[in-house]
Design a protein around this motif. Structure first.
Motif, mmCIF file in Angstrom:
data_model
loop_
_atom_site.group_PDB
_atom_site.id
_atom_site.type_symbol
_atom_site.label_atom_id
_atom_site.label_comp_id
_atom_site.label_asym_id
_atom_site.label_seq_id
_atom_site.Cartn_x
_atom_site.Cartn_y
_atom_site.Cartn_z
ATOM 1 N N GLY A 6 1.040 -1.434 -0.015
ATOM 2 C CA GLY A 6 0.077 0.456 -0.161
ATOM 3 C C GLY A 6 0.864 1.347 -0.497
ATOM 4 O O GLY A 6 2.212 1.423 0.945
ATOM 5 N N ASN A 39 -3.840 -1.982 -7.500
ATOM 6 C CA ASN A 39 -5.121 -2.597 -6.609
ATOM 7 C C ASN A 39 -5.755 -3.072 -7.724
ATOM 8 O O ASN A 39 -6.889 -3.947 -6.191
ATOM 9 C CB ASN A 39 -5.116 -1.363 -5.665
ATOM 10 N N VAL A 53 -6.004 -1.067 0.006
ATOM 11 C CA VAL A 53 -5.445 -0.886 0.819
ATOM 12 C C VAL A 53 -5.199 -0.698 1.959
ATOM 13 O O VAL A 53 -6.056 0.024 1.960
ATOM 14 C CB VAL A 53 -3.797 -0.311 -0.187
ATOM 15 N N PRO A 54 -4.706 -1.266 3.088
ATOM 16 C CA PRO A 54 -2.851 -2.299 3.013
ATOM 17 C C PRO A 54 -3.375 -3.960 2.473
ATOM 18 O O PRO A 54 -5.096 -3.813 3.890
ATOM 19 C CB PRO A 54 -2.734 -2.005 4.132
#
Length: 206
Positions: A6, A39, A53-54
């Motif tokens: 992240g 992501n 995230v994370p």
């Protein structure tokens, strides 16, 4: 070694970085999300189906949701420090984590996105101003709670400080017309004296 996936300008990633550093844990971090992307890639979505995230990888386990990660790290490495040993005291710290999510996160997100990630010409100033008022009311709740307490859970920093603490830098940076909150001011100043907080939470907003 634990891997934290992240970007470090995400408030949710900041919670985990701050927590891990307070606990003295070694970790490596990879830039995922935001301008870095990644992501929404199939490989990442297998780890975190929400594409947020994370995400952490530790000892063969994959975990996501920032506050679940904070609780896990505190339970594994911080019993008696970030996670109080006494169950009642632990619950008191825990409830302020949920309080942040239920009562403060939405208004702080509106303020941050409106003032940092939205071009001035496209800002909804009415929504931003309403969010400032609502956030002030919620921060005032925490201010009253902090009267006579050094931290959310009492004398020492606990996991209960982390969600609101991660957001506090944004509030103090972006909102000038804050209510009078002397206990919150003192708490925020004490966070700013901690190297893990300065390292991970007090960085330029982007």
């Amino acid at each position: 070694m634990m891997r934290i996936l992240g970007r470090n300008n995400s408030v949710n990633v900041i919670k985990v970085l701050w927590c891990a550093t307070e606990l003295g844990l070694e970790f490596e971090r990879a830039d995922i999300g935001g301008a870095f992307g990644g992501n929404d890639e199939p490989e990442y979505l297998l780890k975190n189906p929400m594409g947020r995230v994370p995400t952490i990888e530790v000892d063969g386990h994959i975990m996501w949701e920032s506050q679940a990660i904070v609780r896990y790290l505190a339970a594994r490495h911080g019993i008696g420090s970030l996670m109080p040993e006494d169950l009642a005291e632990r619950a008191k710290s825990d409830l302020w984590m949920d309080w942040y999510t239920a009562h403060l996160h939405t208004s702080m997100t509106t303020i941050f996105w409106g003032l940092v990630r939205t071009p001035e010409a496209k800002r909804d100033n009415d929504a931003i101003n309403d969010a400032k008022i609502e956030a002030g009311k919620m921060w005032s709740v925490l201010d009253k709670h902090l009267a006579g307490r050094n931290f959310v859970g009492g004398k020492t920093l606990t996991m209960g400080d982390i969600p609101a603490g991660a957001a506090a830098f944004r509030y103090y940076t972006l909102v000038d017309d804050r209510p009078n909150m002397p206990h919150l001011d003192r708490w925020y100043a004490s966070l700013g004296e901690r190297t893990p907080y300065k390292t991970h939470a007090m960085n330029p907003l982007s």
